[in-house]
Design a protein around this motif. Structure first.
Motif, PDB file in Angstrom:
ATOM      1  N   TRP A  38     -12.202   9.988 -62.716  1.00 36.82           N
ATOM      2  CA  TRP A  38     -12.165   8.647 -62.132  1.00 36.82           C
ATOM      3  C   TRP A  38     -11.631   8.769 -60.705  1.00 36.82           C
ATOM      4  O   TRP A  38     -10.571   9.363 -60.483  1.00 36.82           O
ATOM      5  CB  TRP A  38     -11.254   7.696 -62.913  1.00 36.82           C
ATOM      6  N   CYS A  59     -16.872   6.913 -61.380  1.00 43.07           N
ATOM      7  CA  CYS A  59     -16.744   7.876 -62.445  1.00 43.07           C
ATOM      8  C   CYS A  59     -17.656   9.058 -62.124  1.00 43.07           C
ATOM      9  O   CYS A  59     -18.728   8.868 -61.529  1.00 43.07           O
ATOM     10  CB  CYS A  59     -17.147   7.229 -63.768  1.00 43.07           C
ATOM     11  N   CYS A 107     -17.279   4.245 -68.667  1.00 46.28           N
ATOM     12  CA  CYS A 107     -18.207   5.236 -68.121  1.00 46.28           C
ATOM     13  C   CYS A 107     -18.705   6.085 -69.284  1.00 46.28           C
ATOM     14  O   CYS A 107     -17.905   6.541 -70.112  1.00 46.28           O
ATOM     15  CB  CYS A 107     -17.469   6.092 -67.095  1.00 46.28           C
ATOM     16  N   THR A 167     -18.093   0.825 -59.645  1.00 45.10           N
ATOM     17  CA  THR A 167     -17.732  -0.583 -59.874  1.00 45.10           C
ATOM     18  C   THR A 167     -16.929  -1.065 -58.682  1.00 45.10           C
ATOM     19  O   THR A 167     -15.913  -0.466 -58.320  1.00 45.10           O
ATOM     20  CB  THR A 167     -16.865  -0.735 -61.137  1.00 45.10           C
ATOM     21  N   GLN A 214     -22.070   3.494 -65.524  1.00 46.22           N
ATOM     22  CA  GLN A 214     -20.823   2.800 -65.290  1.00 46.22           C
ATOM     23  C   GLN A 214     -21.084   1.309 -65.325  1.00 46.22           C
ATOM     24  O   GLN A 214     -22.086   0.849 -64.780  1.00 46.22           O
ATOM     25  CB  GLN A 214     -20.314   3.135 -63.876  1.00 46.22           C
TER      26      GLN A 214
END
Lengths: 111, 114
Positions: free
Chosen positions: B35, B91, B23, B109, B6
């Motif tokens: 997600w 992800c 991803c 993230t 990611q």
């Protein structure tokens, strides 16, 4: 809708004490999974339980699936500082590939 | 062995700006892809999942969208970010075709909206 709840939300223990988190689903589950998320990290799969009444052990961790397959528990014996993190249970949403994650229990171990 | 990547690891964006998070999965074919968003100190909220190229299921109405242009690539996008879009985006992948498979998460993230 289908829900998965966990208690307690937070738990602080002294190193060496035991810890238990409980997971309760509003519906019967075909299986239940447990994950651990270290602070600042991502969830990591620990184990999956499938059978009614199943008990599995991983070193100091004991996982149990209820007879009615609607609840589960994770017990840690003699906690260590490495056990710190948030523990999530997750159950599949009926008829889908999606999992509903529990609200999580954040464990803090005091040295 | 399978790996999931990611990027970026952290992102700071102004309100109203666009977003694209990517991803990718290696070492497996035809994975289920997911997600999730996690607010600080909270649980995991499923945003989208996909069982194949171009097949996206949305869980929560919002200003985010997802796409799967290739088998092992999953993209999360927004045309205009809101303050409420801040969070930790994760992800995940699982083996396709069965529900009794663990999910494997990327490093995530951390998105901050200013």
């Amino acid at each position: 809708g289908q829900q998965v709840m966990q208690i307690p939300q937070y738990q602080h223990v002294q190193e060496g004490e035991d810890f238990t988190t409980y997971c309760n689903s509003s519906t019967t589950l075909s299986n239940i999974q447990w994950y651990k998320q270290r602070p600042g990290g991502h969830p990591v799969f620990l184990i999956q339980l499938v059978k009614s009444g199943e008990v599995k052990k991983q070193k100091r961790l004991t996982f149990q699936f209820g007879e009615a397959k609607k609840n589960s528990s994770l017990h840690i014996t003699a906690t260590q500082t490495t056990d710190v993190g948030t523990y999530f249970c997750a159950g599949p949403r009926v008829g889908t590939y999606k999992y509903i994650f529990g609200t999580g229990t954040r464990l803090k171990v005091l040295a | 062995s399978q790996t999931i990547h990611q990027w970026p690891a952290t992102l700071v964006q102004p309100v109203g700006s666009p977003l694209s998070l990517e991803c990718t999965v290696e070492g497996t074919s035809n994975p289920n892809l997911y997600w999730y968003r996690q607010a600080a100190g909270r649980g995991l909220q499923l945003l989208f999942y996909s069982v194949g190229i171009g097949q996206i299921s949305s869980e929560v109405p919002q200003n985010l969208s997802a796409s799967r242009p290739q088998d092992r690539q999953f993209i999360l996008s927004s045309k205009k970010l809101l303050l409420s879009d801040s969070g930790f985006y994760l992800c995940a992948w699982s083996v396709r075709g069965t529900v009794n498979q663990p999910q494997h998460f990327g490093d995530g993230t951390r998105l901050s909206i200013l």
